[in-house]
Structure formats: C-alpha cells, structure tokens
Design an enzyme around this catalytic site. Structure first.
Site: not given
Length: 416
Positions: A142, A188, A12
C-alpha cells in the site's frame, strides 16, 4: 557472550518480504554477535504457541537456498494479524519463551500494524529492565508507511498493476465496440497503488484513461460524466479505482460493504469496482467488466521489481545491524531517496513510534484538479521503483520458489 535472534513476519504478503528476511538471515549468520537464528511461524501469535523453526539449520550450510528465499514471494515464515493486548500475562508468556531460547534480538517484518507490535515489545522490555533489542523491518504494497520514502513491496505491486493495465489495454483494443473496464486496486485510505497504474502509459499508450484515489471525495455522477467523455474519444476506456474510494460524507463506494472490522479496527472492504460496473451498465449501457486483481497483486514474484527486491534485502540487513552492531531497540530500518537522476537511496534507522499505527497518504497536490488522474510529480516519484527485471529461477516451466511445506506443520518445538 553471543545471543540468539528470532525473526517473524506479520500482516499481508508482498513479492519481496522474503527478500528482507533473506537479508536479515544472511547478516545474522555472518555476525559474531549472533549465535542461533530462529523463525517464528505465523508471527507473534506463533511465538506464543512456541511454534518456531531454526533458520540457522535451514540456511547456514545452504547459501543457494537463501538466494531462492530472496526471490520467493509471500511469507516464508507465515503470517498473522494479531494485536497484542494490554494483558501483562501475555507479555510474561512471551518473555519467558524469549528467555528460554536465550533470545537477545527480536526482528519483526511488517506494516504499520506490525510496527505496533515492535513498539509494544520495546515498551515492555524497558518496563521490566530486559535487554532485548527489538527492531522492525518495513513492508506493505500500500506504500502507506510514515518515515520512509517508499515501502518495500510497493514497487513490485506497482509494476504488476501497471503491467495488468497495459495488457488489458492490448486485449480490449482488438474490438471496435464501446467498452469500459474497471480495475479495482488495493488501497483502503492510500491510493499509491492505484496511482501507479499510470506507469502503463508508455509508447503513446493512453490507458489508464481515468484513475480515482481515496484521498479526495468520489462523485458517482462525475464518474459517469468522465467515462462518457472518454468514450467519445476512445472505443475502450480503462478505469482504475482504489478499493477505498468514498463519497463526500466518507461512505465507501461499494455494492457490498461489510460492517465487520479486523483486530486493528479496519473496516473490511469489497465491491467498489462491481458497484461502478452496475452504474455504467445502467447509465451508459455499453459493455462493462469489473476486474479485481485482489491477492494476485500482492505476491507476483514472477514480475517483481529488481529495485524492490534489492532494497528489501538491504533493509533486512540494516535492521539486524541496528540490533547487533548499533545496539538499538525500538527502531525500524528505513531508506531516504537522495536522487532521482540517477536514482539512489540512503539507508538508516527511525524510531518505531514514527510509523506504528500511522498512515502516509498521497499528497492532494499530486492528484489532478479534476480528481481523475495524477500529476507528473507523482509519475517522477513512481518511475524508478519498478525498474529492473528479476532473474527468477524456473524449474519445469514454473518459478522455482523456496519450499514452504513447514507452514503445514502445526508446531516446531526445540525444547529438550
């Protein structure tokens, strides 16, 4: 004898992954050990299709373009989410291409899945006795990479999320009616980005009032109770949740779970915020909105952290130095925090096996006992990462990012 270098990007996008690319290109162009620098369009998948461009031709005589690249978000070379198989024919194809272009250095920018590619390319080169040097450059919003204090891309995404929370708080403060705004942040299994929303709490700003991370089980009943208590104190309550929050049985809290998985086996998530919106509407009945920044939080170059930009650039330079000066392979560039006051880091290298296919989650000790906030230790860790304002060049009233029209061209071949 000089060798050529090829660089790719994978996974990403972030606001600063091109900063790492710029750092790598600048170092390579100045090195006496590197002849030409190529870029693979759409990562390892593009390389297999022989879809490459000459970064030397693009940037050697245009240093100002390299500066534009440094301050442009997303991925100049495009991306892929391709997992190398165990099929040896795939590797033979790749190494035939690398030999044709006389590639001695393979640089790959990406997260833990991308480092899997670095690890596999390193292993195959060693297996066949090839002298290819393979080095990774870390990135991910993240912040879930092992072997590094924090991931390039995270600081800018954290700054964006905290700013969004602050601006939503100002927007909702104008009404006297009771309302709840639920913001769903990416994450996540790691709640770093959700945790970073608490940086909005400056100048006596209480928002976000509640934050929920995936590292501990989420209870819908407790969530409703938490919101009710906050509504007794505030007219407007702002909640930030990670997309990956799950209950005590490990099931994702989502109104629209998907049974599909990507090539790396990750379940596709959607709808935690929307589901919790419906819960509040039913259980409390006040005005509720679910906000999902989605891809907006990944590539917000206009509000990037200067600390993040500079560290990403330096990690690109360090990676190329590892390959061409230190003669290292199977490593990735990394940084270690050496001080909080004043904030400083030290750069180095780490074996890629440290990070490949692994996740760094938030320490449970950094989450409040109630499970709806984070501790001051987390805030201390986060605060330096969003510092500094990038002087983004503007043209025509909009950010003047680097030209990416080459990504629309299917193949860029350099064979005779």
């Amino acid at each position: 004898m000089k060798k050529n270098m090829i660089i790719g990007q994978s996974g990403g996008p972030t606001a600063v992954i091109n900063s790492s690319l710029a750092g790598a290109i600048e170092y390579a162009l100045q090195s006496e050990n590197v002849d030409n620098v190529y870029g693979m369009i759409n990562g390892i998948e593009g390389l297999m299709e022989e879809n490459i461009i000459s970064l030397t031709a693009m940037f050697r005589s245009l240093p100002h373009e390299l500066n534009r690249l440094k301050h442009s978000p997303a991925m100049f070379l495009g991306s892929c989410r391709y997992k190398l198989s165990d099929n040896e024919e795939e590797y033979k194809r790749l190494f035939e291409l690398l030999d044709y272009y006389e590639i001695g250095y393979f640089i790959y920018i990406g997260g833990n899945d991308s480092m899997d590619t670095v690890q596999k390319m390193t292993a195959y080169a060693e297996k066949i006795g090839h002298d290819l040097r393979v080095v990774g450059i870390p990135k991910t919003i993240d912040n879930d990479l092992v072997g590094i204090d924090h991931s390039p891309g995270f600081g800018s995404a954290a700054k964006y999320i905290a700013t969004c929370v602050r601006e939503v708080a100002y927007d909702t403060s104008i009404y006297s009616i009771k309302s709840v705004h639920i913001i769903e942040a990416m994450g996540r299994n790691a709640g770093w980005l959700t945790a970073a929303s608490v940086l909005a709490r400056q100048d006596n700003m209480p928002a976000p009032h509640l934050v929920y991370l995936p590292e501990i089980p989420f209870s819908v009943e407790q969530f409703v109770s938490d919101v009710k208590k906050k509504l007794e104190e505030y007219n407007s309550v702002i909640v930030v949740v990670s997309e990956g929050i799950r209950d005590k049985d490990g099931r994702y809290i989502s109104a629209a779970q998907s049974t599909e998985a990507d090539l790396f086996g990750h379940e596709r998530l959607s709808g935690a915020g929307a589901y919790l919106k419906s819960v509040i509407e039913e259980e409390i009945g006040c005005k509720v909105r679910a906000l999902e920044p989605s891809v907006l939080q990944r590539s917000a170059g206009h509000i990037a952290s200067l600390t993040d930009v500079n560290e990403a650039f330096n990690l690109g330079s360090v990676a190329v130095r590892a390959a061409v000066e230190e003669n290292l392979t199977g490593v990735f560039s990394t940084l270690t925090r050496t001080s909080n006051k004043p904030y400083s880091v030290a750069y180095g290298f780490e074996d890629v096996s440290t990070v490949a296919n692994k996740e760094n989650t938030v320490p449970v000790s950094w989450i409040s006992e109630e499970g709806n906030d984070v501790t001051e230790e987390m805030v201390t860790y986060l605060r330096p990462l969003i510092r500094g304002t990038v002087q983004t060049p503007f043209r025509g009233g909009l950010p003047d990012y680097v030209d990416i029209r080459h990504l629309d061209v299917r193949k860029q071949r350099y064979r005779d």
